[in-house]
Design an enzyme around this catalytic site. Structure first.
Site, mmCIF file in Angstrom:
data_model
loop_
_atom_site.group_PDB
_atom_site.id
_atom_site.type_symbol
_atom_site.label_atom_id
_atom_site.label_comp_id
_atom_site.label_asym_id
_atom_site.label_seq_id
_atom_site.Cartn_x
_atom_site.Cartn_y
_atom_site.Cartn_z
ATOM 1 N N ASP A 77 0.862 -1.173 0.000
ATOM 2 C CA ASP A 77 0.000 0.000 0.000
ATOM 3 C C ASP A 77 0.905 1.231 0.000
ATOM 4 O O ASP A 77 1.980 1.214 0.592
ATOM 5 C CB ASP A 77 -0.894 -0.036 1.243
ATOM 6 C CG ASP A 77 -2.147 0.792 1.050
ATOM 7 O OD1 ASP A 77 -2.196 1.569 0.071
ATOM 8 O OD2 ASP A 77 -3.063 0.676 1.878
ATOM 9 N N ASP A 261 -8.125 -6.563 2.347
ATOM 10 C CA ASP A 261 -7.052 -6.597 3.344
ATOM 11 C C ASP A 261 -7.574 -5.864 4.558
ATOM 12 O O ASP A 261 -8.351 -4.924 4.428
ATOM 13 C CB ASP A 261 -5.782 -5.909 2.826
ATOM 14 C CG ASP A 261 -5.910 -4.406 2.840
ATOM 15 O OD1 ASP A 261 -6.530 -3.854 1.910
ATOM 16 O OD2 ASP A 261 -5.435 -3.765 3.785
ATOM 17 N N CYS A 314 -13.161 -26.395 13.128
ATOM 18 C CA CYS A 314 -12.011 -25.639 12.621
ATOM 19 C C CYS A 314 -10.773 -26.534 12.712
ATOM 20 O O CYS A 314 -10.572 -27.224 13.714
ATOM 21 C CB CYS A 314 -11.790 -24.360 13.414
ATOM 22 S SG CYS A 314 -10.315 -23.458 12.874
ATOM 23 N N CYS A 316 -7.573 -25.515 12.600
ATOM 24 C CA CYS A 316 -6.331 -24.799 12.931
ATOM 25 C C CYS A 316 -5.670 -25.426 14.155
ATOM 26 O O CYS A 316 -6.289 -26.204 14.878
ATOM 27 C CB CYS A 316 -6.614 -23.314 13.164
ATOM 28 S SG CYS A 316 -7.115 -22.918 14.841
ATOM 29 N N CYS A 319 -7.485 -24.933 17.509
ATOM 30 C CA CYS A 319 -8.717 -25.709 17.723
ATOM 31 C C CYS A 319 -8.465 -27.213 17.795
ATOM 32 O O CYS A 319 -9.168 -27.925 18.510
ATOM 33 C CB CYS A 319 -9.721 -25.415 16.613
ATOM 34 S SG CYS A 319 -10.361 -23.736 16.692
ATOM 35 N N HIS A 345 -5.892 -18.861 14.556
ATOM 36 C CA HIS A 345 -7.300 -19.271 14.423
ATOM 37 C C HIS A 345 -8.073 -18.259 13.575
ATOM 38 O O HIS A 345 -8.786 -18.630 12.646
ATOM 39 C CB HIS A 345 -7.978 -19.439 15.788
ATOM 40 C CG HIS A 345 -9.460 -19.560 15.630
ATOM 41 N ND1 HIS A 345 -10.064 -20.727 15.216
ATOM 42 C CD2 HIS A 345 -10.448 -18.630 15.719
ATOM 43 C CE1 HIS A 345 -11.368 -20.509 15.090
ATOM 44 N NE2 HIS A 345 -11.619 -19.248 15.385
HETATM 45 ZN ZN LIG Z 1 -9.368 -22.695 14.855
#
Ligand SMILES: [Zn+2]
Length: 359
Positions: A77, A261, A314, A316, A319, A345
């Site tokens: 940017d 973004d 989830c 990730c 999790c 996460h």
């Molecule tokens: Zn997660």
């Protein structure tokens, strides 16, 4: 569905979410972490990197990709928005003139002189794959004379940016990065449309929706975003700069925006605000107005003894390996790994949201 974006650093399927690595880093997480959760590209800020560590350091490192060990696409940017908001907060910090922006470093008194050409050169020193023209930012609430002046400057500066990039690419014999322009005009329909038409006539690889992106009540500027999207060709990549909240993303995507973004998911994560799809929400593409997610405020006392994951389903690391109770505990004792796990996460939530939008 829009064609994938082909920046120099690789292909980006769209819609795409580019986390903000403003100062060449996403706070608290590594490049490996980002890759592991499926992040494909990043946004850095040329203005902030010019201030620190400085263009010379970036060049010495071999560019921003090597500096931060990121081999995917990077959009830089220009910093037009940041310099505007810093000067707006404190007019002693600088001034925006017809042909340049002057910014004074509050701590050192050092003076920066930003011109459209200088900002292109700076982004070439960074070696980013998508460059953004310097623009003259406004607030949607600003009076019409200010919006008119902003559109006039923004278009003139965009033309100078285009010319400077073309000249530099020819001189250096380099593979041309993509160049995005930014559409201003506040909440005035004819100015937004005029700015989009004039920028499109110059010719850019993408167009950002510029200015402060939200109304005073925090809602999305749906109508101005629609005017801009309608005025530009359907195939032109449209970047919803600084947007944002998952429901705002869904609305802006429906209007035709495909590049996003925002610092929100990582900032919220550091404050213990974690996004979770509602039951069934992760199975279908969300539509505008749908109540598809909720925020888990992990600091709340109820999570002290909650041994379930942040979000069922989830995948990730936070999790699959840890519980809400553990995250709650890490935040309570001020362990920095809490911020890392929460950030991973939330970024994974965005990657999954964008996979749904691509369906
Ligand atoms: Zn997660």
């Amino acid at each position: 569905m829009t064609d994938p974006l082909q920046p120099r650093g690789g292909t980006l399927a769209v819609p795409t979410f580019l986390p903000d690595a403003t100062r060449a880093g996403v706070r608290g997480v590594s490049s490996d972490d980002l890759r592991a959760v499926g992040v494909e590209g990043l946004v850095v800020n040329a203005f902030h990197l010019m201030r620190r560590p400085g263009a010379r350091v970036m060049q010495g490192a071999g560019g921003v990709h090597r500096f931060m060990d990121w081999d995917g696409p990077i959009l830089s940017d220009s910093g037009g928005f940041q310099v505007w908001s810093l000067i707006r907060q404190d007019p002693k910090r600088g001034v925006i003139r017809d042909n340049e922006v002057i910014f004074r470093e509050p701590s050192t008194g050092e003076k920066w002189n930003l011109t459209p050409e200088r900002v292109i050169q700076l982004q070439l020193q960074l070696g980013s794959d998508v460059l953004v023209c310097l623009d003259d930012c406004t607030d949607a609430e600003a009076p019409p004379e200010e919006q008119e002046r902003s559109v006039e400057r923004t278009v003139r500066w965009a033309r100078r940016s285009r010319e400077e990039l073309d000249r530099q690419v020819a001189q250096r014999g380099i593979d041309a990065p993509r160049l995005f322009a930014v559409v201003q005009g506040g909440a005035i329909e004819h100015l937004r449309r005029q700015c989009a038409v004039e920028l499109n006539a110059i010719g850019f690889d993408g167009y950002g929706f510029g200015g402060w992106p939200l109304a005073a009540d925090g809602s999305l500027l749906v109508e101005p975003m629609r005017w801009v999207a309608e005025t530009l060709p359907p195939s032109a990549p449209k970047h919803a700069l600084g947007i944002g909240r998952p429901d705002h993303v869904v609305n802006a995507f429906a209007l035709g925006y495909s590049i996003f973004d925002c610092a929100l998911p990582t900032r919220d994560a550091r404050h213990g605000r974690l996004y979770a799809f509602r039951p069934g929400g992760a199975d279908r593409r969300p539509t505008p107005g749908a109540d598809f997610y909720a925020a888990v405020r992990i600091h709340d006392p109820e999570y002290r003894v909650d041994h379930g994951p942040i979000e069922d389903g989830c995948d990730c690391v936070a999790c699959t390996r840890h519980s809400r109770a553990y995250l709650h505990h890490l935040f309570k004792v001020g362990d920095h790994s809490a911020e890392r796990l929460a950030t991973l996460h939330n970024l994974r939530f965005y990657v999954r949201l964008f996979e749904l939008l691509r369906r």
